[in-house]
Motif scaffolding. Sequence first.
Motif, short mmCIF file in Angstrom:
data_model
loop_
_atom_site.label_atom_id
_atom_site.label_comp_id
_atom_site.label_asym_id
_atom_site.label_seq_id
_atom_site.Cartn_x
_atom_site.Cartn_y
_atom_site.Cartn_z
N ILE A 183 0.85 -1.19 0.00
CA ILE A 183 0.00 0.00 0.00
C ILE A 183 0.88 1.24 0.00
O ILE A 183 1.86 1.31 0.75
N THR A 184 0.54 2.21 -0.85
CA THR A 184 1.24 3.48 -0.89
C THR A 184 0.22 4.60 -0.68
O THR A 184 -0.96 4.43 -0.94
N CYS A 185 0.69 5.74 -0.23
CA CYS A 185 -0.18 6.89 0.00
C CYS A 185 -0.79 7.36 -1.32
O CYS A 185 -0.09 7.49 -2.33
N GLN A 186 -2.08 7.64 -1.31
CA GLN A 186 -2.77 8.11 -2.51
C GLN A 186 -2.36 9.53 -2.89
O GLN A 186 -2.53 9.94 -4.03
N VAL A 187 -1.81 10.28 -1.93
CA VAL A 187 -1.47 11.68 -2.18
C VAL A 187 -0.01 11.84 -2.59
O VAL A 187 0.29 12.46 -3.60
N CYS A 188 0.91 11.27 -1.79
CA CYS A 188 2.34 11.53 -2.03
C CYS A 188 3.15 10.29 -2.41
O CYS A 188 4.35 10.39 -2.61
N SER A 189 2.51 9.13 -2.47
CA SER A 189 3.13 7.85 -2.85
C SER A 189 4.12 7.30 -1.83
O SER A 189 4.87 6.37 -2.12
N SER A 190 4.13 7.83 -0.63
CA SER A 190 5.00 7.30 0.42
C SER A 190 4.56 5.89 0.80
O SER A 190 3.39 5.54 0.68
N GLU A 191 5.50 5.07 1.28
CA GLU A 191 5.19 3.71 1.71
C GLU A 191 5.19 3.58 3.23
O GLU A 191 5.01 2.48 3.75
N LEU A 192 5.40 4.69 3.96
CA LEU A 192 5.47 4.64 5.41
C LEU A 192 4.22 5.25 6.04
O LEU A 192 3.77 6.31 5.63
N PHE A 193 3.70 4.57 7.07
CA PHE A 193 2.48 4.99 7.72
C PHE A 193 2.60 4.85 9.23
O PHE A 193 3.45 4.14 9.74
N ARG A 194 1.68 5.51 9.92
CA ARG A 194 1.45 5.30 11.35
C ARG A 194 0.08 4.65 11.44
O ARG A 194 -0.87 5.12 10.82
N GLU A 195 -0.03 3.56 12.21
CA GLU A 195 -1.28 2.81 12.29
C GLU A 195 -2.10 3.25 13.50
O GLU A 195 -1.56 3.57 14.55
N ARG A 196 -3.44 3.27 13.32
CA ARG A 196 -4.34 3.62 14.41
C ARG A 196 -5.69 2.95 14.16
O ARG A 196 -6.20 2.96 13.04
N GLY A 197 -6.28 2.37 15.20
CA GLY A 197 -7.62 1.81 15.11
C GLY A 197 -8.63 2.95 15.15
O GLY A 197 -8.51 3.86 15.95
N ILE A 198 -9.63 2.90 14.27
CA ILE A 198 -10.63 3.96 14.18
C ILE A 198 -12.02 3.35 14.27
O ILE A 198 -12.35 2.43 13.53
N LYS A 199 -12.83 3.85 15.20
CA LYS A 199 -14.21 3.37 15.36
C LYS A 199 -15.09 3.91 14.23
O LYS A 199 -15.03 5.08 13.89
N LEU A 200 -15.91 3.04 13.68
CA LEU A 200 -16.87 3.42 12.65
C LEU A 200 -18.23 3.55 13.33
O LEU A 200 -19.07 2.66 13.26
N ASN A 201 -18.43 4.65 14.02
CA ASN A 201 -19.65 4.87 14.79
C ASN A 201 -20.87 5.02 13.89
O ASN A 201 -20.80 5.64 12.84
N SER A 202 -21.98 4.47 14.35
CA SER A 202 -23.25 4.63 13.65
C SER A 202 -24.23 5.37 14.57
O SER A 202 -24.16 5.27 15.79
N THR A 203 -25.14 6.11 13.99
CA THR A 203 -26.09 6.90 14.75
C THR A 203 -26.93 6.03 15.68
O THR A 203 -27.14 6.36 16.84
N GLY A 204 -27.41 4.90 15.17
CA GLY A 204 -28.25 4.01 15.97
C GLY A 204 -27.54 3.50 17.21
O GLY A 204 -28.10 3.48 18.31
N GLU A 239 -18.12 -1.34 14.67
CA GLU A 239 -16.98 -1.92 13.96
C GLU A 239 -15.78 -0.99 14.01
O GLU A 239 -15.91 0.23 14.08
N THR A 240 -14.58 -1.56 13.94
CA THR A 240 -13.34 -0.79 13.93
C THR A 240 -12.65 -0.97 12.58
O THR A 240 -12.64 -2.06 12.02
N ALA A 241 -12.09 0.11 12.07
CA ALA A 241 -11.30 0.07 10.83
C ALA A 241 -9.84 0.33 11.17
O ALA A 241 -9.52 0.85 12.25
N THR A 242 -8.96 -0.03 10.26
CA THR A 242 -7.55 0.27 10.42
C THR A 242 -7.28 1.59 9.72
O THR A 242 -7.56 1.74 8.53
N GLY A 243 -6.76 2.55 10.46
CA GLY A 243 -6.38 3.83 9.89
C GLY A 243 -4.89 3.86 9.65
O GLY A 243 -4.11 3.57 10.56
#
Length: 74
Positions: free
Chosen positions: A14-35, A46-50
């Motif tokens: 996976i590479t960055c869509q903006v600058c094509s870098s291959e380095l990232f910082r990982e973080r879990g992100i909650k996919l909150n729903s209104t209900g 559910e949780t996504a990988t950021g």
Amino acid sequence: MAKPVRASLGEMWITCQVCSSELFRERGIKLNSTGMEFMKLAWADETATGLICWKCGYVHLFANREIRLHRAQD
């Protein structure tokens, strides 16, 4: 401070869509729903990988559980 990681999905790196870098910082992100928020059950959403680009800061979200993180070479 978080250490940089590389990420892959299957055989593809996976590479960055903006600058094509291959380095990232990982973080879990909650996919909150209104209900779930309304019922005070946001913790069960559910949780996504950021992946936050190490170079430009662009945030990529992945709900796919097949994503693999790899320690970046020093």
